[in-house]
Design a protein around this motif. Structure first.
Motif, PDB file in Angstrom:
ATOM      1  N   GLY A 165       0.781  -1.234   0.000  1.00 43.89           N
ATOM      2  CA  GLY A 165       0.000   0.000   0.000  1.00 43.89           C
ATOM      3  C   GLY A 165       0.809   1.279   0.000  1.00 43.89           C
ATOM      4  N   MET A 166       2.126   1.195   0.210  1.00 43.31           N
ATOM      5  CA  MET A 166       2.950   2.394   0.199  1.00 43.31           C
ATOM      6  C   MET A 166       3.179   2.914  -1.225  1.00 43.31           C
ATOM      7  SD  MET A 166       4.747   4.485   2.232  1.00 43.31           S
ATOM      8  CE  MET A 166       5.337   3.679   3.729  1.00 43.31           C
ATOM      9  N   ASN A 167       3.217   1.975  -2.202  1.00 42.69           N
ATOM     10  CA  ASN A 167       3.479   2.343  -3.597  1.00 42.69           C
ATOM     11  C   ASN A 167       4.778   3.136  -3.738  1.00 42.69           C
ATOM     12  OD1 ASN A 167       1.264   1.189  -5.099  1.00 42.69           O
ATOM     13  ND2 ASN A 167      -0.048   2.615  -3.986  1.00 42.69           N
ATOM     14  N   ARG A 168       5.809   2.581  -3.133  1.00 46.97           N
ATOM     15  CA  ARG A 168       7.121   3.233  -3.151  1.00 46.97           C
ATOM     16  C   ARG A 168       8.164   2.229  -3.632  1.00 46.97           C
ATOM     17  NH1 ARG A 168       9.160   5.752   2.483  1.00 46.97           N
ATOM     18  NH2 ARG A 168       9.341   3.517   2.906  1.00 46.97           N
ATOM     19  N   LEU A 169       8.436   1.223  -2.841  1.00 47.02           N
ATOM     20  CA  LEU A 169       9.297   0.113  -3.217  1.00 47.02           C
ATOM     21  C   LEU A 169       8.532  -1.185  -2.973  1.00 47.02           C
ATOM     22  CD1 LEU A 169      12.675   1.182  -1.498  1.00 47.02           C
ATOM     23  CD2 LEU A 169      12.101   1.384  -3.924  1.00 47.02           C
ATOM     24  N   GLY A 170       8.954  -2.258  -3.637  1.00 45.02           N
ATOM     25  CA  GLY A 170       8.392  -3.566  -3.328  1.00 45.02           C
ATOM     26  C   GLY A 170       7.670  -4.216  -4.493  1.00 45.02           C
ATOM     27  N   LEU A 171       7.615  -5.554  -4.431  1.00 43.92           N
ATOM     28  CA  LEU A 171       6.908  -6.361  -5.420  1.00 43.92           C
ATOM     29  C   LEU A 171       5.400  -6.253  -5.217  1.00 43.92           C
ATOM     30  CD1 LEU A 171       9.067  -9.539  -4.911  1.00 43.92           C
ATOM     31  CD2 LEU A 171       9.003  -8.264  -7.038  1.00 43.92           C
ATOM     32  N   SER A 172       4.665  -6.284  -6.298  1.00 46.27           N
ATOM     33  CA  SER A 172       3.214  -6.418  -6.191  1.00 46.27           C
ATOM     34  C   SER A 172       2.878  -7.861  -5.827  1.00 46.27           C
ATOM     35  CB  SER A 172       2.558  -6.051  -7.524  1.00 46.27           C
ATOM     36  OG  SER A 172       2.896  -7.017  -8.514  1.00 46.27           O
ATOM     37  N   ALA A 173       1.645  -8.077  -5.415  1.00 42.00           N
ATOM     38  CA  ALA A 173       1.219  -9.450  -5.101  1.00 42.00           C
ATOM     39  C   ALA A 173       1.365 -10.343  -6.332  1.00 42.00           C
ATOM     40  CB  ALA A 173      -0.224  -9.435  -4.603  1.00 42.00           C
ATOM     41  N   LYS A 174       1.045  -9.824  -7.507  1.00 45.11           N
ATOM     42  CA  LYS A 174       1.168 -10.597  -8.741  1.00 45.11           C
ATOM     43  C   LYS A 174       2.635 -10.975  -8.986  1.00 45.11           C
ATOM     44  CE  LYS A 174       0.165 -10.253 -13.723  1.00 45.11           C
ATOM     45  NZ  LYS A 174       1.574 -10.318 -14.198  1.00 45.11           N
ATOM     46  N   GLU A 175       3.536 -10.026  -8.814  1.00 47.72           N
ATOM     47  CA  GLU A 175       4.955 -10.300  -9.025  1.00 47.72           C
ATOM     48  C   GLU A 175       5.478 -11.299  -8.013  1.00 47.72           C
ATOM     49  OE1 GLU A 175       6.526  -6.091 -10.959  1.00 47.72           O
ATOM     50  OE2 GLU A 175       6.184  -6.232  -8.800  1.00 47.72           O
ATOM     51  N   LEU A 176       4.997 -11.202  -6.755  1.00 44.01           N
ATOM     52  CA  LEU A 176       5.424 -12.169  -5.745  1.00 44.01           C
ATOM     53  C   LEU A 176       4.989 -13.581  -6.154  1.00 44.01           C
ATOM     54  CD1 LEU A 176       6.812 -12.477  -2.974  1.00 44.01           C
ATOM     55  CD2 LEU A 176       4.543 -12.312  -1.942  1.00 44.01           C
ATOM     56  N   GLY A 177       3.778 -13.698  -6.690  1.00 47.09           N
ATOM     57  CA  GLY A 177       3.323 -14.998  -7.169  1.00 47.09           C
ATOM     58  C   GLY A 177       4.179 -15.525  -8.306  1.00 47.09           C
ATOM     59  N   GLU A 178       4.574 -14.646  -9.226  1.00 50.89           N
ATOM     60  CA  GLU A 178       5.452 -15.049 -10.324  1.00 50.89           C
ATOM     61  C   GLU A 178       6.805 -15.513  -9.799  1.00 50.89           C
ATOM     62  OE1 GLU A 178       5.723 -11.696 -12.896  1.00 50.89           O
ATOM     63  OE2 GLU A 178       3.600 -11.749 -13.475  1.00 50.89           O
ATOM     64  N   LEU A 179       7.311 -14.816  -8.804  1.00 55.95           N
ATOM     65  CA  LEU A 179       8.585 -15.202  -8.212  1.00 55.95           C
ATOM     66  C   LEU A 179       8.488 -16.589  -7.579  1.00 55.95           C
ATOM     67  CD1 LEU A 179      11.493 -14.582  -7.221  1.00 55.95           C
ATOM     68  CD2 LEU A 179      10.442 -13.524  -5.201  1.00 55.95           C
ATOM     69  N   ALA A 180       7.421 -16.806  -6.792  1.00 57.25           N
ATOM     70  CA  ALA A 180       7.258 -18.090  -6.102  1.00 57.25           C
ATOM     71  C   ALA A 180       7.127 -19.248  -7.073  1.00 57.25           C
ATOM     72  CB  ALA A 180       6.042 -18.019  -5.182  1.00 57.25           C
ATOM     73  N   ALA A 181       6.558 -18.990  -8.248  1.00 62.77           N
ATOM     74  CA  ALA A 181       6.329 -20.065  -9.225  1.00 62.77           C
ATOM     75  C   ALA A 181       7.492 -20.234 -10.190  1.00 62.77           C
ATOM     76  CB  ALA A 181       5.056 -19.777 -10.012  1.00 62.77           C
ATOM     77  N   GLY A 182       8.431 -19.304 -10.176  1.00 60.10           N
ATOM     78  CA  GLY A 182       9.511 -19.333 -11.146  1.00 60.10           C
ATOM     79  C   GLY A 182      10.800 -19.923 -10.604  1.00 60.10           C
ATOM     80  N   PRO A 183      11.853 -19.935 -11.434  1.00 56.63           N
ATOM     81  CA  PRO A 183      13.107 -20.581 -11.044  1.00 56.63           C
ATOM     82  C   PRO A 183      14.039 -19.712 -10.200  1.00 56.63           C
ATOM     83  CG  PRO A 183      13.245 -19.813 -13.307  1.00 56.63           C
ATOM     84  CD  PRO A 183      11.852 -19.520 -12.858  1.00 56.63           C
ATOM     85  N   LEU A 184      13.889 -18.376 -10.230  1.00 54.34           N
ATOM     86  CA  LEU A 184      14.868 -17.504  -9.586  1.00 54.34           C
ATOM     87  C   LEU A 184      14.949 -17.725  -8.074  1.00 54.34           C
ATOM     88  CD1 LEU A 184      14.318 -14.070 -11.385  1.00 54.34           C
ATOM     89  CD2 LEU A 184      16.157 -15.730 -11.739  1.00 54.34           C
ATOM     90  N   ILE A 185      13.831 -18.074  -7.477  1.00 56.90           N
ATOM     91  CA  ILE A 185      13.800 -18.171  -6.018  1.00 56.90           C
ATOM     92  C   ILE A 185      14.699 -19.297  -5.502  1.00 56.90           C
ATOM     93  CG2 ILE A 185      11.831 -19.756  -5.768  1.00 56.90           C
ATOM     94  CD1 ILE A 185      10.903 -17.579  -3.576  1.00 56.90           C
ATOM     95  N   ARG A 186      15.070 -20.225  -6.392  1.00 60.34           N
ATOM     96  CA  ARG A 186      15.972 -21.308  -5.979  1.00 60.34           C
ATOM     97  C   ARG A 186      17.443 -20.887  -6.021  1.00 60.34           C
ATOM     98  NH1 ARG A 186      12.230 -24.044  -9.306  1.00 60.34           N
ATOM     99  NH2 ARG A 186      13.703 -24.080 -11.061  1.00 60.34           N
ATOM    100  N   ASP A 187      17.716 -19.737  -6.624  1.00 59.54           N
ATOM    101  CA  ASP A 187      19.108 -19.320  -6.798  1.00 59.54           C
ATOM    102  C   ASP A 187      19.621 -18.399  -5.692  1.00 59.54           C
ATOM    103  OD1 ASP A 187      19.333 -20.775  -9.134  1.00 59.54           O
ATOM    104  OD2 ASP A 187      18.704 -19.091 -10.405  1.00 59.54           O
TER     105      ASP A 187
END
Length: 373
Positions: free
Chosen positions: A131-153
């Motif tokens: 809700g600050m709309n300053r820094l940070g991932l959106s909920a959608k982006e967080l979901g993409e991160l959790a489902a993608g390969p980068l989080i393992r690296d």
């Protein structure tokens, strides 16, 4: 005799006591300390030494340069760098080991690639925007991160967000943010979480999670505006009076003569100004007086003495007409921060907030550190 025109006294015992109070409110969660902006103006090195001795083990700063200063004082501390990963800067987190706070998929991709090249996962915090709309991932982006390969690296060491208005319990945004953060936690279950700042520790339900991140309250600011301040004051600013003069009715004071004497007045000048971090907006004007608006003031002999005229680079003029003559004299003391003029009151009178007053304290003061009890 001191030659500095003003003295800034910093009570390290009060700093330690404030952290312990917040630590107790955060329990059983860990209580970190935010020491960015040179530990809110009091000095990173003495602040970190004091907080480490009190039991603090995790620190937050804004920049890598600040993080390295923390590590020099507390090599075993965990240090997070809040303001994101600048392009090409990943290697600067390697030695000493620092933890970036990653707030975009681009930052995460760069950190993950660095970890792979450096030989394995390294810790970082993930900042999700609620809700600050300053820094940070959106909920959608967080979901993409959790489902993608980068989080393992890399190693997600912390999931965090930042409260918008925790100092106002009536503002519904906090409840919305807490709910959004719970949803984010469900996307990355098992990752330690941090949401509460110092005011968040006093919200109903205390959204503490695994780690609290107090800042301003550590240094004496009130985390509960409108209610009594539970924190001990840490800073006190006192200036020496350099000159006293009498003026007649109608005489004007300071640049552009924006204040005029309504009657015969006694004035005292102190050698502090906006170059020392005291806002120009605190100056006294005829317009403010006519509107009943409080402006800057100092305590002289216990008497509240308003600023008259503009705050200039190095000087402020006080109306000491009502102050005891034995106090309002050349060499006398004017309290700018302390007693009835706490940080929040000083900020209010300058048309700003106590945070700005505290972090803007200049380097020309004589600094005196009182030790921990």
């Amino acid at each position: 005799m001191p030659v500095a025109p003003a003295t800034l006294t910093i009570d390290l015992g009060a700093l330690a006591a404030n952290w312990r109070l917040l630590h107790e409110r955060a329990a059983p969660a860990e209580c970190a300390a935010v020491v960015k902006a040179d530990a809110y103006g009091i000095g990173i090195e003495p602040a970190v030494r004091t907080l480490w001795a009190a039991g603090c083990r995790t620190f937050f700063v804004a920049h890598v340069s600040e993080a390295k200063r923390v590590k020099a004082e507390a090599p075993a501390a965990t240090v997070y760098v809040l303001n994101g990963l600048l392009p090409g800067s990943a290697a600067s987190y390697l030695a000493p080991e620092l933890h970036p706070v990653l707030g975009s998929l681009d930052e995460i991709a760069e950190w993950a690639a660095f970890c792979v090249a450096a030989g394995g996962p390294r810790p970082a915090a993930i900042h999700v925007d609620t809700g600050m709309n300053r820094l940070g991932l959106s909920a959608k982006e967080l979901g993409e991160l959790a489902a993608g390969p980068l989080i393992r690296d890399f190693e997600p060491a912390l999931l965090m967000s930042h409260l918008v208005a925790a100092e106002d319990p009536a503002d519904p945004i906090s409840a919305k943010q807490i709910a959004a953060f719970e949803a984010a936690r469900s996307i990355l279950p098992g990752v330690p979480a941090s949401l509460a700042n110092c005011s968040g520790l006093f919200l109903p339900g205390r959204p503490v999670h695994d780690l609290a991140r107090p800042g301003y309250a550590l240094y004496g600011g009130n985390p509960t505006p409108g209610r009594p301040n539970p924190m001990r004051p840490v800073v006190r600013l006192e200036a020496r009076i350099v000159q006293v003069r009498e003026i007649g009715p109608g005489e004007r004071v300071g640049y552009n003569g924006r204040w005029s004497a309504p009657s015969p007045r006694r004035l005292a000048t102190i050698s502090v100004g906006y170059a020392d971090g005291y806002p120009r907006s605190a100056g006294g004007t005829d317009e403010a007086a006519a509107a009943g608006i409080d402006r800057g003031a100092a305590l002289v002999g216990g008497t509240l003495c308003p600023f008259v005229g503009a705050v200039s680079m190095d000087l402020i003029v006080l109306d000491v007409t009502e102050a005891p003559a034995k106090a309002a004299r050349r060499g006398g003391t004017a309290v700018l921060i302390g007693d009835a003029l706490d940080l929040d009151e000083v900020g209010r009178r300058a048309g700003t907030i106590g945070y700005e007053i505290l972090t803007g304290l200049g380097r020309r003061y004589e600094r005196r550190y009182s030790p921990m009890a």
